[in-house]
Every structure is written in structure tokens, then in C-alpha cells.
Design a protein around this motif. Sequence first.
Motif, mmCIF file in Angstrom:
data_model
loop_
_atom_site.group_PDB
_atom_site.id
_atom_site.type_symbol
_atom_site.label_atom_id
_atom_site.label_comp_id
_atom_site.label_asym_id
_atom_site.label_seq_id
_atom_site.Cartn_x
_atom_site.Cartn_y
_atom_site.Cartn_z
ATOM 1 N N GLY A 116 12.192 39.928 -11.131
ATOM 2 C CA GLY A 116 12.411 38.666 -9.375
ATOM 3 C C GLY A 116 11.360 39.622 -8.902
ATOM 4 O O GLY A 116 11.228 38.443 -8.114
ATOM 5 N N SER A 117 11.581 40.786 -8.382
ATOM 6 C CA SER A 117 10.460 40.829 -7.665
ATOM 7 C C SER A 117 9.501 42.621 -8.065
ATOM 8 O O SER A 117 10.424 42.818 -8.807
ATOM 9 N N VAL A 118 8.430 42.739 -7.576
ATOM 10 C CA VAL A 118 7.647 44.142 -7.767
ATOM 11 C C VAL A 118 7.364 44.505 -6.558
ATOM 12 O O VAL A 118 6.374 43.473 -6.401
ATOM 13 N N SER A 119 7.044 45.580 -6.517
ATOM 14 C CA SER A 119 6.931 46.223 -5.123
ATOM 15 C C SER A 119 5.680 47.485 -5.700
ATOM 16 O O SER A 119 6.152 48.375 -5.993
ATOM 17 N N CYS A 120 4.512 46.754 -4.644
ATOM 18 C CA CYS A 120 3.917 48.788 -5.156
ATOM 19 C C CYS A 120 4.410 49.545 -3.538
ATOM 20 O O CYS A 120 4.554 48.882 -2.224
ATOM 21 N N GLU A 121 3.949 50.478 -3.341
ATOM 22 C CA GLU A 121 4.476 51.577 -2.236
ATOM 23 C C GLU A 121 3.826 52.655 -1.652
ATOM 24 O O GLU A 121 3.108 53.278 -3.111
ATOM 25 N N ALA A 122 2.802 52.453 -1.210
ATOM 26 C CA ALA A 122 1.693 53.544 -0.811
ATOM 27 C C ALA A 122 3.123 54.580 0.378
ATOM 28 O O ALA A 122 3.029 54.073 0.908
ATOM 29 N N SER A 123 2.694 56.085 0.345
ATOM 30 C CA SER A 123 3.561 57.031 1.253
ATOM 31 C C SER A 123 2.300 57.973 1.179
ATOM 32 O O SER A 123 2.324 58.472 0.563
ATOM 33 N N LEU A 124 2.465 58.107 2.260
ATOM 34 C CA LEU A 124 2.477 59.879 2.465
ATOM 35 C C LEU A 124 3.409 60.646 3.468
ATOM 36 O O LEU A 124 4.107 60.095 3.723
ATOM 37 N N SER A 125 2.855 61.953 2.603
ATOM 38 C CA SER A 125 4.292 62.890 2.898
ATOM 39 C C SER A 125 4.703 62.815 4.645
ATOM 40 O O SER A 125 3.893 62.900 5.360
ATOM 41 N N GLY A 126 5.673 62.481 4.603
ATOM 42 C CA GLY A 126 6.362 62.663 6.135
ATOM 43 C C GLY A 126 6.326 61.107 7.011
ATOM 44 O O GLY A 126 6.957 61.496 8.224
ATOM 45 N N GLN A 127 5.815 60.261 6.722
ATOM 46 C CA GLN A 127 5.797 59.184 6.915
ATOM 47 C C GLN A 127 6.383 57.319 6.211
ATOM 48 O O GLN A 127 6.800 57.800 4.558
ATOM 49 N N SER A 128 6.638 56.926 6.751
ATOM 50 C CA SER A 128 7.331 55.843 6.043
ATOM 51 C C SER A 128 6.749 55.138 5.214
ATOM 52 O O SER A 128 5.456 54.922 5.482
ATOM 53 N N PRO A 129 7.060 54.505 4.234
ATOM 54 C CA PRO A 129 5.903 54.557 3.106
ATOM 55 C C PRO A 129 5.347 52.697 3.472
ATOM 56 O O PRO A 129 6.175 52.203 3.818
ATOM 57 N N VAL A 130 4.102 52.534 3.446
ATOM 58 C CA VAL A 130 3.890 51.064 3.022
ATOM 59 C C VAL A 130 3.884 49.660 1.754
ATOM 60 O O VAL A 130 3.773 50.705 0.825
ATOM 61 N N THR A 131 4.643 48.880 1.890
ATOM 62 C CA THR A 131 5.369 48.407 0.542
ATOM 63 C C THR A 131 4.895 46.960 1.094
ATOM 64 O O THR A 131 4.832 46.096 2.133
ATOM 65 N N GLN A 132 4.757 45.914 -0.653
ATOM 66 C CA GLN A 132 4.186 44.764 -0.262
ATOM 67 C C GLN A 132 4.635 44.799 -2.108
ATOM 68 O O GLN A 132 4.652 45.506 -3.182
ATOM 69 N N THR A 133 5.388 43.764 -1.485
ATOM 70 C CA THR A 133 6.201 42.832 -3.160
ATOM 71 C C THR A 133 5.755 41.479 -3.054
ATOM 72 O O THR A 133 5.781 40.701 -2.446
ATOM 73 N N LEU A 134 5.861 40.983 -4.336
ATOM 74 C CA LEU A 134 5.732 40.325 -4.708
ATOM 75 C C LEU A 134 7.013 39.887 -5.452
ATOM 76 O O LEU A 134 7.085 39.856 -6.540
ATOM 77 N N ASP A 135 7.159 38.554 -5.316
ATOM 78 C CA ASP A 135 8.665 37.580 -5.804
ATOM 79 C C ASP A 135 7.678 37.097 -6.653
ATOM 80 O O ASP A 135 6.946 36.034 -7.113
ATOM 81 N N SER A 136 8.629 37.661 -8.426
ATOM 82 C CA SER A 136 8.010 36.557 -9.609
ATOM 83 C C SER A 136 7.565 34.878 -9.682
ATOM 84 O O SER A 136 7.780 34.556 -10.039
ATOM 85 N N ASP A 137 9.000 34.945 -8.826
ATOM 86 C CA ASP A 137 8.900 33.166 -8.441
ATOM 87 C C ASP A 137 8.381 32.541 -7.879
ATOM 88 O O ASP A 137 8.219 31.310 -7.599
ATOM 89 N N HIS A 138 7.064 33.573 -7.132
ATOM 90 C CA HIS A 138 6.227 32.725 -6.354
ATOM 91 C C HIS A 138 4.779 32.657 -7.385
ATOM 92 O O HIS A 138 3.531 32.163 -7.065
#
Length: 89
Positions: free
Chosen positions: A64-86
Motif C-alpha cells: 500500500g505504501s513505502v516510507s523512508c525515514e531519516a533519523s538523527l539521534s534525539g530528533q523526530s525522523p524526517v519521513t517521505q511516503t510513496l503510495d503504491s496506487d500513485h
Amino acid sequence: KQRSATVVCLATGGFPSNWKLGWKVGGTTTSSGVSTSLEVLGTDGRYSWSSTLSLSADQWRKAGSVSCEASLSGQSPVTQTLDSDHCSE
């Protein structure tokens, strides 16, 4: 021929030793089918690097979807999501 999906997450402008790139498939963290590139130093003194996720066509459809998360210790992750139906097959 077996069909598949390959998704690439590109990070730029940082220092890769401080960051972690991770994947979620259908909301579930995965490390299967993941490969991470070596970092490349840019002329501005900052780095670029990437992580690649390979899925079978069946996994891609079911996710349904795939997300990439970039995370740095102690901070909220930056997330990009790709929906398969797009995406087209």
C-alpha cells in the motif's frame, strides 16, 4: 519474467555518520531487501548518500505504501511516503 519494484531514498547536505536511513513497508519497519550506498562528498563539504529498497511485485501491491525515514539521534525522523496506487506498473 518476475516483476519487482525498486525505491530509492536520497539524503543530501549532511554527515552520514550522524544519520540513519530506514524503511517502512505498509507501516512495518523492514531491513529485508535494503542496501545503502557509500557517501559521496560534495564540493560544498557536505555529503550525499542513499538507501535502496527492492520489493517483489506482490510485496509492492500488498504494502500500500513505502516510507523512508531519516533519523538523527534525539530528533523526530524526517519521513517521505510513496503510495503504491500513485505509481504505474
